[in-house]
Design an enzyme around this catalytic site. Structure first.
Site: not given
Length: 483
Positions: A22, A242-243, A417
Site C-alpha cells: 500500500r 525493515h518493516d 493488527g
C-alpha cells in the site's frame, strides 16, 4: 525540503507486506499525525519453473500508482516533502548494469530452504555464525539464500527489496542499515559489513552497496519516475526499511521497562537496546539482534502470531461452505470470552505442526491428545485455547528477554493488527503479569513517516519525541493483569 505554512509536512510511505502492499499519505507535525491510504494492491508468491518468486514489477507498478495518487492529494497543500519505503526482510534482487537479473526469489522457496543452510554451515558453523552476526537461525536469512544461489557471479550488485525499489525511483543504489542487519552479513557491533565473513562464505564484497542510516536522503525521483508520478524533485528518504524496524519506531515505548510485541502473522517479541546481546544463552533461546533506527538494537524472537487463529477460521469457513471470512470473528470472540480460561489447555504454539496451513482446530485437538490433555470441543473453547496459548508463549518470551538482558519488563506495547484483539491483549496481561498498552495498529506506517518527518525537520529529533507524538495522537487502550 520544507514544511507547509501550518508547520506540518506531507510525506508518503510505501509499505510492502508479504500479502499486500500500500501507499499511505501522512500529514505530520509537532501535534499532528494523520494517515490516509491512497492505494492498496495484492502481493503474493509467483511460482515459475525456476521456483517461488516475488512479482516485483507488479509491486512497483502498484507503488507508482499510489504515489501518483498521493501526489495529487498533496498538490493543493504544498506537495509531497518526501517518500520512504519499508518492506519485509532478507529477500533480494541481483542487478547487472541497469538490469534486474530475473525476479527475486521468495524466502519460502523450497529448494533454497533445503540447500542454503547446509551449504553455508559447511563453510562457517552455525554457532560461529551467531557469534559473528547475532541472528537467530532462520533458514531463509539472506546469507543462506546466497549459499544456494548460483547466479551471484553474474551480478554487479545485490539489493534488498526496499533498496531495489529506491534504486528504481532514484537511480541510486544503497543498503539501508536496519534491513542489512537481517542478511547475516553485517557485524552487529560495528554496524558494518563483515568482510572476513563475506570471504569465508564466498560472497563477493562488490555485491554489497554502501550502507546508509535511516533519515538519509537517497536521491530524488528520476525524470522517468517524475513523469510517471507527477512528482519531480521529490526526495526518497531512507527509513527503517525493515518493516519491523519501522514498527518499533511507531511503538510508543516509554521508560527502560518497556517491551514490544509486533503482532500480526508472526509475533515479534523483544526489547530495544543500546548494544547487541551475542551470548550462548541468547543463541540457545533463539533471540536475534537486528538493527534499529538511531543505532539501536532490536533484541527479539519470533513467536507464532494470529495466523493460527486465521487458519482456524478459514478451515471453519470451508467446513461450513462459506466464503472466506464467512464466520463471525467478533461473535466467536464474544463467545470465547465466556469460556473459563482455567478450563482450557495451553498448547505449544511453537510446535512445528502449527506452521503449515490447515485445520488448526483439529491440530489443537491432536496436540492435546498427544500430551494427555482434554481437548476443547467447541469453537469458542478452541479459540480461547488458541488465545491463551499465544498469550502464554508471549509471556515466556518476555520473561526470557528480561532474563537475557538483565532488565525489568513492566509494560508490553502490542502494535499491529493483533492489538485490536481485546481478549488476546487481556490474556497477555494476565499471563505475563505485565501491563499491556495496545496500539497503534498502523505502527509500521507511522514509524516510516515519522523518520521522514524528522528528516524534513517538522518533528524530533529524539526517538522519545517521535514516540510521544504517537502517544498524544492515538487512543491506546491499557490492560492491567487480572488473576
Amino acid at each position: 525540503m520544507s514544511s507547509n505554512s501550518s508547520g506540518t509536512a506531507l510525506v508518503a510511505a510505501v509499505d510492502l507486506g508479504a500479502t499486500s502492499g500500500r501507499v499511505v499519505l501522512a500529514e505530520v507535525g509537532p501535534d499532528r499525525l494523520e494517515l490516509r491510504e491512497t492505494a492498496r494492491f495484492a502481493n503474493g508468491p509467483l511460482r515459475l519453473p525456476s521456483g517461488l518468486h516475488w512479482n516485483l514489477p507488479s509491486l512497483y507498478a502498484g507503488a507508482l500508482g499510489g504515489l501518483r495518487a498521493a501526489g495529487r492529494e498533496a498538490s493543493g497543500a504544498g506537495g509531497l516533502a518526501s517518500v520512504g519505503i519499508d518492506a519485509w526482510a532478507v529477500d533480494y534482487g541481483l542487478v547487472r548494469g541497469d538490469r534486474l537479473l530475473g525476479l527475486p526469489f521468495h524466502y519460502r522457496d523450497e529448494h533454497r530452504l533445503a540447500v542454503g543452510p547446509a551449504n553455508a554451515h559447511a563453510l562457517v558453523g552455525q554457532d560461529e555464525l551467531y557469534a559473528r552476526n547475532g541472528l537467530q537461525f532462520l533458514p531463509f536469512n539472506t546469507a543462506y539464500q546466497l549459499a544456494a544461489d548460483p547466479w551471484t557471479e553474474l551480478a554487479d550488485r545485490l539489493l534488498l527489496i526496499p533498496d531495489l525499489l529506491a534504486w528504481w525511483l532514484t537511480g541510486r543504489m544503497v543498503a539501508e542499515r536496519t534491513n542489512a542487519s537481517t542478511t547475516g552479513l553485517l557485524d552487529p557491533r560495528s554496524g558494518a559489513w563483515d568482510s572476513e565473513l563475506l570471504d569465508r562464505l564466498g560472497v563477493p564484497s562488490h555485491l554489497l552497496a554502501d550502507l546508509v542510516d535511516p533519515g538519509t536522503t537517497i536521491g530524488s525521483m528520476t525524470d522517468q519516475v517524475a513523469g510517471d508520478t507527477g512528482l519531480p524533485g521529490v526526495p526518497v528518504v531512507a527509513v527503517g526499511s525493515h518493516d519491523t524496524a519501522s514498527a518499533v519506531v511507531g511503538a510508543p515505548l516509554q521508560g527502560d521497562d518497556a517491551a514490544y510485541l509486533s503482532l500480526g502473522t508472526w509475533g515479534l517479541v523483544g526489547v530495544e537496546l543500546a548494544d547487541p546481546v551475542v551470548t550462548d544463552a541468547a543463541r540457545a533461546a533463539n533471540f536475534t539482534n537486528e538493527g534499529g533506527v538511531d543505532g539501536r538494537t532490536r533484541f527479539l524472537t519470533n513467536v507464532m502470531g494470529t495466523w493460527i487463529l486465521s487458519e482456524a477460521l478459514r478451515a471453519w469457513d470451508r467446513e461450513d461452505g462459506l466464503a472466506a471470512g464467512g464466520n463471525d470473528l467478533a461473535g466467536l470472540l464474544s463467545a470465547a470470552a465466556e469460556v473459563d480460561p482455567a478450563s482450557v489447555p495451553v498448547v505449544d504454539v511453537q510446535d512445528p505442526r502449527f506452521l503449515p496451513p490447515g485445520d488448526m482446530g483439529e491440530r489443537v485437538a491432536k496436540w492435546c491428545v498427544d500430551h494427555d490433555l482434554p481437548a476443547p470441543t467447541t469453537r469458542p473453547a478452541i479459540i480461547r485455547t488458541i488465545l491463551e496459548s499465544l498469550a502464554d508463549a508471549y509471556a515466556a518470551a518476555l520473561d526470557t528477554a528480561a532474563r537475557l538482558t538483565g532488565r525489568r519488563v513492566g509494560t508490553v506495547h502490542v502494535v499491529g493488527g493483533g492489538s485490536q484483539n481485546r481478549l488476546l491483549c487481556q490474556a497477555i496481561a494476565n499471563r505475563s503479569g505485565r501491563r499491556v498498552v495496545a496500539g497503534p495498529v498502523e505502527a509500521t506506517a507511522l514509524g516510516n513517516v515519522l523518520v521522514q518527518a524528522r528528516a524534513v525537520g517538522v518533528v524530533g529529533p529524539d526517538l522519545a519525541e517521535l514516540r510521544a507524538l504517537v502517544a498524544r495522537t492515538h487512543d491506546l487502550p491499557r490492560y492491567e493483569p487480572r488473576s
